[in-house]
Design an enzyme around this catalytic site. Structure first.
Site, PDB file in Angstrom:
ATOM      1  N   ARG A 114       0.891  -1.177   0.000  1.00  0.00           N
ATOM      2  CA  ARG A 114       0.000   0.000   0.000  1.00  0.00           C
ATOM      3  C   ARG A 114       0.921   1.217   0.000  1.00  0.00           C
ATOM      4  O   ARG A 114       1.665   1.434   0.962  1.00  0.00           O
ATOM      5  CB  ARG A 114      -0.920   0.000   1.222  1.00  0.00           C
ATOM      6  CG  ARG A 114      -1.680   1.295   1.369  1.00  0.00           C
ATOM      7  CD  ARG A 114      -2.846   1.213   2.322  1.00  0.00           C
ATOM      8  NE  ARG A 114      -3.967   0.529   1.705  1.00  0.00           N
ATOM      9  CZ  ARG A 114      -5.218   0.586   2.142  1.00  0.00           C
ATOM     10  NH1 ARG A 114      -5.519   1.277   3.221  1.00  0.00           N
ATOM     11  NH2 ARG A 114      -6.181  -0.068   1.525  1.00  0.00           N
ATOM     12  N   HIS A 141      -7.023   1.007  -6.745  1.00  0.00           N
ATOM     13  CA  HIS A 141      -7.273   0.070  -5.639  1.00  0.00           C
ATOM     14  C   HIS A 141      -7.924  -1.194  -6.220  1.00  0.00           C
ATOM     15  O   HIS A 141      -9.093  -1.481  -5.969  1.00  0.00           O
ATOM     16  CB  HIS A 141      -8.183   0.740  -4.613  1.00  0.00           C
ATOM     17  CG  HIS A 141      -8.217   0.065  -3.274  1.00  0.00           C
ATOM     18  ND1 HIS A 141      -7.438  -1.023  -2.951  1.00  0.00           N
ATOM     19  CD2 HIS A 141      -8.947   0.348  -2.154  1.00  0.00           C
ATOM     20  CE1 HIS A 141      -7.692  -1.385  -1.698  1.00  0.00           C
ATOM     21  NE2 HIS A 141      -8.592  -0.568  -1.194  1.00  0.00           N
ATOM     22  N   GLN A 144      -9.895  -3.909  -4.136  1.00  0.00           N
ATOM     23  CA  GLN A 144     -11.207  -3.472  -3.655  1.00  0.00           C
ATOM     24  C   GLN A 144     -12.293  -3.746  -4.684  1.00  0.00           C
ATOM     25  O   GLN A 144     -13.378  -4.234  -4.352  1.00  0.00           O
ATOM     26  CB  GLN A 144     -11.155  -1.971  -3.346  1.00  0.00           C
ATOM     27  CG  GLN A 144     -12.474  -1.410  -2.843  1.00  0.00           C
ATOM     28  CD  GLN A 144     -12.824  -1.962  -1.473  1.00  0.00           C
ATOM     29  OE1 GLN A 144     -12.027  -1.871  -0.553  1.00  0.00           O
ATOM     30  NE2 GLN A 144     -14.013  -2.533  -1.319  1.00  0.00           N
ATOM     31  N   ASP A 232     -17.539   6.796  -2.081  1.00  0.00           N
ATOM     32  CA  ASP A 232     -16.336   6.665  -1.251  1.00  0.00           C
ATOM     33  C   ASP A 232     -16.170   7.992  -0.521  1.00  0.00           C
ATOM     34  O   ASP A 232     -16.838   8.983  -0.841  1.00  0.00           O
ATOM     35  CB  ASP A 232     -15.126   6.348  -2.159  1.00  0.00           C
ATOM     36  CG  ASP A 232     -13.840   6.059  -1.379  1.00  0.00           C
ATOM     37  OD1 ASP A 232     -13.909   5.852  -0.147  1.00  0.00           O
ATOM     38  OD2 ASP A 232     -12.763   6.045  -2.008  1.00  0.00           O
ATOM     39  N   CYS A 271     -16.425   1.173  -0.088  1.00  0.00           N
ATOM     40  CA  CYS A 271     -15.239   0.387   0.278  1.00  0.00           C
ATOM     41  C   CYS A 271     -14.906   0.489   1.759  1.00  0.00           C
ATOM     42  O   CYS A 271     -14.228  -0.386   2.294  1.00  0.00           O
ATOM     43  CB  CYS A 271     -14.045   0.822  -0.568  1.00  0.00           C
ATOM     44  SG  CYS A 271     -13.513   2.523  -0.274  1.00  0.00           S
ATOM     45  N   ARG A 299     -13.253  -8.965   0.731  1.00  0.00           N
ATOM     46  CA  ARG A 299     -11.841  -8.642   0.517  1.00  0.00           C
ATOM     47  C   ARG A 299     -10.991  -9.906   0.740  1.00  0.00           C
ATOM     48  O   ARG A 299     -10.025 -10.142   0.036  1.00  0.00           O
ATOM     49  CB  ARG A 299     -11.393  -7.524   1.463  1.00  0.00           C
ATOM     50  CG  ARG A 299     -12.052  -6.166   1.221  1.00  0.00           C
ATOM     51  CD  ARG A 299     -11.645  -5.565  -0.107  1.00  0.00           C
ATOM     52  NE  ARG A 299     -10.202  -5.408  -0.198  1.00  0.00           N
ATOM     53  CZ  ARG A 299      -9.501  -4.412   0.350  1.00  0.00           C
ATOM     54  NH1 ARG A 299     -10.116  -3.442   0.990  1.00  0.00           N
ATOM     55  NH2 ARG A 299      -8.174  -4.355   0.219  1.00  0.00           N
TER      56      ARG A 299
HETATM   57  N1   CP Z   1     -11.310  -0.397   1.879  1.00  0.00           N
HETATM   58  C1   CP Z   1     -10.058  -0.453   2.357  1.00  0.00           C
HETATM   59  O1   CP Z   1      -9.080  -0.631   1.601  1.00  0.00           O
HETATM   60  O2   CP Z   1      -9.980  -0.319   3.704  1.00  0.00           O
HETATM   61  P1   CP Z   1      -8.668  -0.110   4.574  1.00  0.00           P
HETATM   62  O3   CP Z   1      -8.127   1.264   4.243  1.00  0.00           O
HETATM   63  O4   CP Z   1      -9.139  -0.219   5.986  1.00  0.00           O
HETATM   64  O5   CP Z   1      -7.673  -1.176   4.213  1.00  0.00           O
HETATM   65  N1  NVA Z   2     -10.146   6.608  -1.517  1.00  0.00           N
HETATM   66  C1  NVA Z   2      -9.798   6.145  -0.195  1.00  0.00           C
HETATM   67  C2  NVA Z   2      -9.942   4.666  -0.108  1.00  0.00           C
HETATM   68  C3  NVA Z   2      -9.643   4.087   1.237  1.00  0.00           C
HETATM   69  C4  NVA Z   2      -9.765   2.584   1.262  1.00  0.00           C
HETATM   70  C5  NVA Z   2      -8.376   6.569   0.128  1.00  0.00           C
HETATM   71  O1  NVA Z   2      -7.499   6.457  -0.723  1.00  0.00           O
HETATM   72  O2  NVA Z   2      -8.144   7.019   1.258  1.00  0.00           O
END
Ligand code: CP
Ligand code: NVA
Length: 315
Positions: A114, A141, A144, A232, A271, A299
């Protein structure tokens, strides 16, 4: 004599994958979930495709779902995990990404990252000799969206030919929906304020691939007749213009009136984490059309299928 090293199966963006492999992954996710109904959460799948394998998980940003679901996933596949925050690694003190990739390739069998910057994941993958998985970047992502499509299909059947409406920020999650539209054959209608539109390269590529992706500033037009409504957070990790965002997105809240314009059987997905009262009302996110906790659970199942594909066990 030159030894040829096979290219690892990286999972970085959905648009790079062929549609058949993605369909195989999603079908495997459905099958793995069905096969372990009633089992304990730590029970190992019968085929144990990650037996004797280790997944490294690197986090530059916060995470709840991704961290726990990947850890649960690799265990259910019979493997092990090593988790680190990037700030605790030498990466956080400036060790080159490429050196980190070469070192970890000697120690583990796959790496999940990440990252703040998408290009860092690409650089890592370029030299890694084990599969690299994008677990969210500023640009996409993909894991997701597989979980989202799994959730849609388990409630409403094949997603091909259906309409998914995205309401809100044209962010990383929105981009992965754009990437998925061509690969899975669904129509995507996006409603966003003009200044927070999705990446134009993603839209252009989708058009080249013949995807049905439409964009409007009007949330009602995007949601009209849709089979699924997705939103989101208005402020993603790394965004600094909090106040401007809240003002710009105010007309994009998903409430019951907006959901009423979608198909009668439409699902609501998010998400998570969600900001109730901002991008979605309590009545919608806690209402009967919302499948957010199936989506969060999926997930695990979707990422198990991704890992199985990365290890060559499927597809
Ligand atoms: N939706 C998602 O990726 O959640 P987290 O940021 O908690 O991993
Ligand atoms: N768009 C959000 C998704 C979190 C899972 C972010 O990047 O923070």
């Amino acid at each position: 004599m030159t030894l040829s090293v096979p290219t690892p199966r990286h999972f970085i963006d959905l648009w790079r994958m062929d549609a058949a492999s993605l369909r195989t992954i999603l079908d495997d996710a459905h099958a793995r979930k069905a096969a372990r109904l009633g089992w304990g959460k730590a029970a190992v799948d019968a085929d144990a495709p990650a037996k004797d394998r280790t997944l490294a998980m690197i986090f530059e940003k916060n995470s709840t779902r991704t961290r726990f679901s990947f850890d649960a996933a690799i265990r259910q596949l019979g493997g092990a995990s090593i988790i680190a925050n990037a700030s605790d690694m030498q990466l956080g003190r400036g060790e080159p990404i490429e050196d980190t990739a070469r070192v970890l390739s000697r120690m583990v069998d796959a790496v999940m990252i990440r990252a703040n910057n998408h290009d860092d994941v690409e650089r890592f993958a370029q030299v890694a000799t084990v599969p690299v998985i994008n677990a969210l970047t500023n640009r996409s992502h993909p894991c997701q969206i597989l979980a989202d499509l799994q959730t849609f299909e388990e409630h409403r059947g094949p997603v091909a030919g259906k309409t998914i409406a995205w309401v809100g920020d044209g962010n990383n999650v929105c981009s992965s929906f754009i990437h998925a539209a061509s690969q899975f054959g669904f129509r995507l209608t996006i409603a966003c304020p003009p200044q927070y539109h999705p990446d134009l390269k993603d839209l252009a590529r989708a058009a080249d691939l013949g995807a049905k992706v439409e964009m409007t500033a009007d949330p009602r037009a995007a949601v009209e007749g849709a089979d699924c409504v997705v939103t989101d957070t208005w402020v993603s990790m790394g965004d600094t213009d909090h106040d401007q965002r809240l003002a710009a997105f105010e007309p994009y809240q998903v409430d019951e009136a907006l959901m009423a314009l979608a198909a009668r059987e439409a699902l609501f997905l998010h998400c998570l984490p969600a900001h109730r009262g901002e991008e979605v009302t309590d009545a919608v996110i806690d209402g009967p059309q919302s499948k957010i906790f199936d989506e969060a659970e999926n997930r695990i199942h979707a990422q198990k299928a991704v890992l199985a594909w990365c290890f060559g066990a499927i597809g």
